[in-house]
Design a protein around this motif. Structure first.
Motif, short mmCIF file in Angstrom:
data_model
loop_
_atom_site.label_atom_id
_atom_site.label_comp_id
_atom_site.label_asym_id
_atom_site.label_seq_id
_atom_site.Cartn_x
_atom_site.Cartn_y
_atom_site.Cartn_z
N SER A 36 -53.20 67.16 -84.79
CA SER A 36 -52.43 66.21 -85.61
C SER A 36 -52.58 64.80 -85.04
O SER A 36 -52.72 63.82 -85.79
N GLU A 37 -52.56 64.71 -83.70
CA GLU A 37 -52.74 63.42 -83.04
C GLU A 37 -54.13 62.84 -83.32
O GLU A 37 -54.31 61.62 -83.35
N GLU A 38 -55.10 63.74 -83.54
CA GLU A 38 -56.48 63.29 -83.81
C GLU A 38 -56.70 62.95 -85.28
O GLU A 38 -57.80 62.57 -85.69
N GLY A 39 -55.67 63.12 -86.11
CA GLY A 39 -55.78 62.76 -87.51
C GLY A 39 -56.27 63.86 -88.42
O GLY A 39 -56.59 63.61 -89.59
#
Length: 393
Positions: free
Chosen positions: A340-343
């Protein structure tokens, strides 16, 4: 020296450093643990050999009752009958003990109604730890005070496990009561909220650096190749333990580069489609080359390893990795959080985790976003392996 009730009360439930065995008369005696747990026993000689029969725990069995039981067993001996055989015959029609109740629950409910993973859970917890409590004592005659004492001792060992054992045992006993196998049991008067603590909702999310340390701890361990490959692939796939642990060669389609988890192995009872991505290929190839059809076998190399075997290995890894407490399930939460942090899009992550999509997507969109999954898996693996390289020098 004869045993007195006063002496037993002074020992029960308190730290004890005296003689481990205290004799009474006519073969009756007690064994006392360092924690002050008292077990009555009858010792006798049969066909030239010493034998011993457990009678039960004090105070669930009183001294008076223990002496009466010994008198019955001595009468059998006088008649030329092995007291052990007489005791076994008597138990066949006796009131059910805790062990009898757990065996009945396992046979009529656990083994016929629950999934293999849940069966294994109960076998490794309540059935393993509670079968031998209050041996020989009818479950309906165990007083509340004895149950409280038992779970007080369990709390000293592990607060969370104590509550878990109580909840599971109450469930088993309640099943026996509903099925008319047992009329009543005082354990039902103890509320789970009064024992131990509730297991915390999982919140552990590992950093890439922590994942790298776990990866290296797995790689450097002396465990079987099967265990190492299983847990490294669990880290990269974020799959449920049973989905991968029970996997066989035929579920991996190398022509389409897909891993198809059958519906019967899926929690949602639907087929899960995941890609085979570059970083997973050498691990998968090694498992196939080493073991053949069953990719992650147990000690016999024929059947998949058990969940308890996998958990024991990860417990040893936690001790050496130095990253705090975590479980195999935390690999799933970590994958979802980091990607999720990586998009990576939420619906792609949900497919990677084997979740069902909600709303309109669940009804009309049957697409699995395999290409997007493959790219996300490889991105995640590259991040972990780059940190492995950094900390290993």
């Amino acid at each position: 020296m004869a045993i007195s009730d006063t002496k037993l009360r002074s020992i029960h439930g308190k730290p004890y450093s005296g003689a481990p065995e205290i004799t009474d008369s006519d073969g009756l005696g007690v064994r006392v643990t360092p924690r002050g747990i008292i077990n009555f026993q009858y010792r006798y000689r049969w066909q030239g050999k010493q034998h011993r029969i457990g009678i039960g725990k004090y105070p669930a069995i009183s001294l008076h009752e223990a002496r009466n039981k010994v008198a019955e067993l001595r009468l059998s001996l006088d008649k030329g009958i092995d007291p052990k055989a007489a005791a076994s015959h008597g138990r066949a029609t006796a009131k059910p003990t805790v062990a009898d109740c757990l065996a009945y629950w396992k046979k009529t409910y656990v083994d016929v109604s629950l999934r293999e993973k849940t069966q294994a859970l109960y076998k490794s917890t309540v059935i393993k730890h509670m079968t031998n409590v209050f041996p020989g004592v009818p479950a309906e005659e165990i007083p509340v005070r004895s149950w409280v004492d038992l779970f007080t001792e369990e709390e000293k060992i592990n607060q969370r496990r104590a509550r878990e054992l109580l909840v599971q045992l109450r469930s088993a006993i309640n099943w026996c009561i509903r099925r008319q196998y047992l009329p009543e049991c005082s354990i039902m008067k103890i509320s789970p909220k009064d024992v131990g603590v509730k297991a915390a909702v999982g919140e552990t999310v590992l950093s890439y650096n922590q994942l790298a340390k776990v990866w290296l701890a797995i790689e450097r361990s002396r465990a079987s190749t099967s265990n190492k490959l299983l847990h490294q692939m669990l880290m990269l796939y974020g799959a449920r333990n049973s989905e991968l642990r029970l996997a066989v060669k035929g579920e991996f389609d190398r022509e389409e580069d897909l891993w198809l988890v059958p519906a019967e192995k899926s929690k949602m009872r639907k087929i899960i489609r995941r890609p085979i991505f570059p970083a997973i290929e050498p691990l998968l190839d090694k498992a196939i080359m080493t073991y053949g059809d069953v990719l992650f076998p147990g000690p016999d190399l024929k059947a998949p390893m058990s969940i308890s075997g996998a958990n024991r290995f990860l417990g040893r890894i936690k001790d050496v990795a130095g990253v705090g407490d975590f479980t195999a399930h935390d690999f799933r939460r970590t994958l979802a959080t980091r990607l999720s942090e990586e998009g990576v899009a939420p619906h792609v992550i949900e497919k990677m985790l084997g979740h069902e999509l909600g709303g309109v997507l669940a009804i009309y969109n049957k697409h699995d976003w395999i290409a997007e999954q493959r790219a996300a898996y490889q991105l995640y693996a590259d991040k972990i392996l780059s940190h492995v390289k950094m900390i290993s020098g």
